[in-house]
Design a protein around this motif. Structure first.
Motif, PDB file in Angstrom:
ATOM      1  N   ASN A  25      49.895  44.068  46.269  1.00  0.00           N
ATOM      2  CA  ASN A  25      48.909  44.931  45.671  1.00  0.00           C
ATOM      3  C   ASN A  25      47.469  44.437  45.867  1.00  0.00           C
ATOM      4  N   GLU A  26      46.593  45.153  45.315  1.00  0.00           N
ATOM      5  CA  GLU A  26      45.259  44.949  45.458  1.00  0.00           C
ATOM      6  C   GLU A  26      44.977  44.511  43.938  1.00  0.00           C
ATOM      7  N   VAL A  27      44.213  43.655  43.900  1.00  0.00           N
ATOM      8  CA  VAL A  27      43.774  43.230  42.394  1.00  0.00           C
ATOM      9  C   VAL A  27      42.429  43.486  42.215  1.00  0.00           C
ATOM     10  N   LEU A  28      42.074  44.336  41.079  1.00  0.00           N
ATOM     11  CA  LEU A  28      40.738  44.880  40.808  1.00  0.00           C
ATOM     12  C   LEU A  28      40.565  44.734  39.360  1.00  0.00           C
ATOM     13  N   PHE A  29      39.127  44.261  38.956  1.00  0.00           N
ATOM     14  CA  PHE A  29      38.814  43.870  37.778  1.00  0.00           C
ATOM     15  C   PHE A  29      37.253  44.207  37.607  1.00  0.00           C
ATOM     16  N   ASP A  30      36.890  44.292  36.548  1.00  0.00           N
ATOM     17  CA  ASP A  30      35.381  44.541  36.169  1.00  0.00           C
ATOM     18  C   ASP A  30      34.803  43.207  35.946  1.00  0.00           C
ATOM     19  N   HIS A  31      33.540  42.960  35.287  1.00  0.00           N
ATOM     20  CA  HIS A  31      32.811  42.109  34.990  1.00  0.00           C
ATOM     21  C   HIS A  31      33.529  41.377  33.642  1.00  0.00           C
TER      22      HIS A  31
END
Length: 528
Positions: A243-249
């Motif tokens: 998977n690709e781990v994405l997240f915001d601030h």
């Protein structure tokens, strides 16, 4: 901006602009999502704008830090098996805190696990799931345009790659499972179902992309595929969900803009871990069930100084073992491979360079440590043949042409996702409209044409297909798949038998942001 060669003569897409600024576009186009030929790549292949090399990108400030142990062993997901012909379980959908790769993230999950538990069944079993949606109520109102992403806490369940009924409370992706409610899922697995590696994930239109990116996915294995091959049956086995781990601030995904722009922090993960360790002994053969559970990008994977011996694709055993230096995997695809360890040492499992109209992600996936006393193990000489007979020319009862295209703003780097439309046959997805009607018993040949300058990923539910041609060139080896890359400005041709189930299901691009923005159609199989 670095020059990007011949691609600079066409209008830049949003992805081209955002990627080329840091790396330029990768070279070396691979075959269409089947198995890429061996490609010589340097192991120091550079990072991308996604920063795969261990540093969070812009916007990560404020995200709580967490321990990141590069020596951590691979963690296998919890296993739940069928007993006496039934797998009866619950799946609770809820928020959880998860420490991944040095960051403490707040993510949607199955059972508080990322990935979810591995479900193991056998042909003839019944899978009974009580899905409990414990996410909070949706904060957004019903949108004026239902084609746009919305209601991220509404979910459902899809058994990806399965050949089961798409109707009722079975593998029905038209169901809406609302927050605060519980739902029964009952899937009867035919006694002649192919044995192999499958997976499950949410598929509710409007929320599927966000939920899958959050890590809502798990392996679903139909057991018994290579019980007759001792070299495989006796090998240690690992389930690897990529998977690709994405997240915001804030370390979360609460607005669609988090998964749309390319500048948000992200890195690659395996089983919800960043660069876990897999241990082997010299000469040992292991079976890896690899599931690409990522939401958007292809991954071109290679294991340093080792070959990947492919024995099955998309849950369907191959007619013969294939030896590859690298495999190109698209979102939704699975590859079962055998790995035979070489000399003692540490080796990198990596995503290496690939051009899918923009540069695919590169960087580390896992580390393989080979040590200890050697094991005398062998690779199998043969696999015993594919489970389906080849679809002959005289079997075909109908042909179809399906086109994939994109409408985008004139200056895509400044474009918001609301300005893009991903189309099939010139139309956006409408769940109330049936786009392809097929008589039960039909055997069809489809040609899917990609009129866009990026690759797309075709997936169809319920019925697998046999590859025939890529860009009009006949294939010598006609693997069975349920997901395939359609090359940019090119085509794929395949054949499929629609023999067992009536009802409505879908085909779509498995780049989930493309599906979410319209690249999907309803298929109906009817009894004539």
């Amino acid at each position: 901006m670095k020059p990007i060669g011949p691609a600079s003569r066409r209008r830049l897409s949003r992805r081209d602009f955002l990627w080329a600024g840091s790396t330029g576009l990768a070279t070396g186009v691979l075959s269409a999502g089947l198995v890429g030929p061996a490609i010589k790549q340097g192991w120091g292949a550079g990072g991308s704008g996604m920063d795969m090399q261990g540093h969070a990108g812009a916007g990560s400030r404020g995200v709580p830090r967490a321990p990141f142990d590069k020596a951590a062993a691979l963690i296998e997901p919890e296993v739940r098996r069928s007993v006496n012909g039934e797998l009866r379980t619950t799946l609770q959908v809820r928020y959880t805190y998860k420490d991944i790769g040095g960051y403490r993230l707040s993510l949607r999950s199955y059972e508080g696990m990322i990935p979810g538990p591995t479900l193991r069944v056998r042909p003839g079993d019944v899978l009974r799931i009580r899905l409990i949606n414990d996410l909070p109520r949706n904060p957004d109102p019903v949108p004026l345009d239902m084609a746009l992403p919305h209601h991220f806490n509404t979910t459902n369940f899809h058994f990806h790659g399965s050949h089961v009924s798409p109707a009722g409370i079975s593998d029905n992706i038209f169901r809406s499972m609302e927050p605060g409610q519980s739902y029964d899922i009952e899937i009867a697995i035919p006694s002649d179902h192919t044995r192999g590696t499958y997976w499950y994930h949410p598929h509710h239109h409007g929320s599927a992309d966000v939920q899958m990116t959050s890590g809502m996915a798990g392996a679903l294995i139909v057991e018994g595929d290579f019980d007759d091959v001792p070299e495989i049956a006796g090998a240690a086995e690992h389930v690897l969900l990529l998977n690709e781990v994405l997240f915001d601030h804030r370390g979360a995904i609460e607005v669609y803009d988090t998964v749309w722009p390319e500048a948000v922090p992200r890195f690659l993960s395996v089983n919800g871990q960043r660069e876990p360790v897999i241990r082997m002994r010299p000469g040992e053969v292991q079976r890896w069930r690899i599931v690409h559970a990522g939401h958007e990008d292809n991954l071109h994977i290679a294991l340093e100084k080792h070959a990947l011996h492919a024995i099955a694709f998309d849950g369907i055993r191959r007619s013969r073992i294939g030896r590859f230096e690298s495999l190109l995997m698209a979102p939704g695809q699975r590859a079962d491979v055998l790995v035979q360890a070489g000399a003692s040492g540490t080796y990198a499992l990596r995503a290496i360079a690939n051009d899918q109209g923009y540069a695919s992600p590169v960087g580390p996936l896992a580390r393989i440590i080979v040590d200890g006393e050697p094991l005398r193990m062998r690779l199998p000489a043969a696999l015993g043949g594919a489970p389906f007979a080849t679809i002959r020319d005289e079997e075909v009862t109908n042909t179809r042409r399906v086109t994939l295209s994109v409408e985008q703003p004139e200056f895509p780097p400044a474009g918001n996702y609301q300005e893009f439309a991903y189309l099939v046959c010139g139309r956006r997805f409408d769940p109330e409209r049936v786009d392809q009607r097929i008589a039960l018993g039909a055997v069809e040949e489809w040609t899917v044409l990609n009129e866009h300058d990026n690759d797309h990923v075709f997936h169809i539910h319920t019925n697998p297909f046999q590859m025939v041609a890529i860009n009009g060139e006949k294939l010598a080896e006609r693997d069975w798949r349920d997901t395939v890359v359609v090359p940019r400005n090119g085509s794929v041709t395949f054949r499929s038998r629609f023999l067992d189930f009536t009802g409505r299901f879908v085909h779509h691009c498995h780049m989930m942001n493309h599906e979410e923005l319209g690249m999907m159609q309803v298929v109906e199989v009817y009894a004539s």
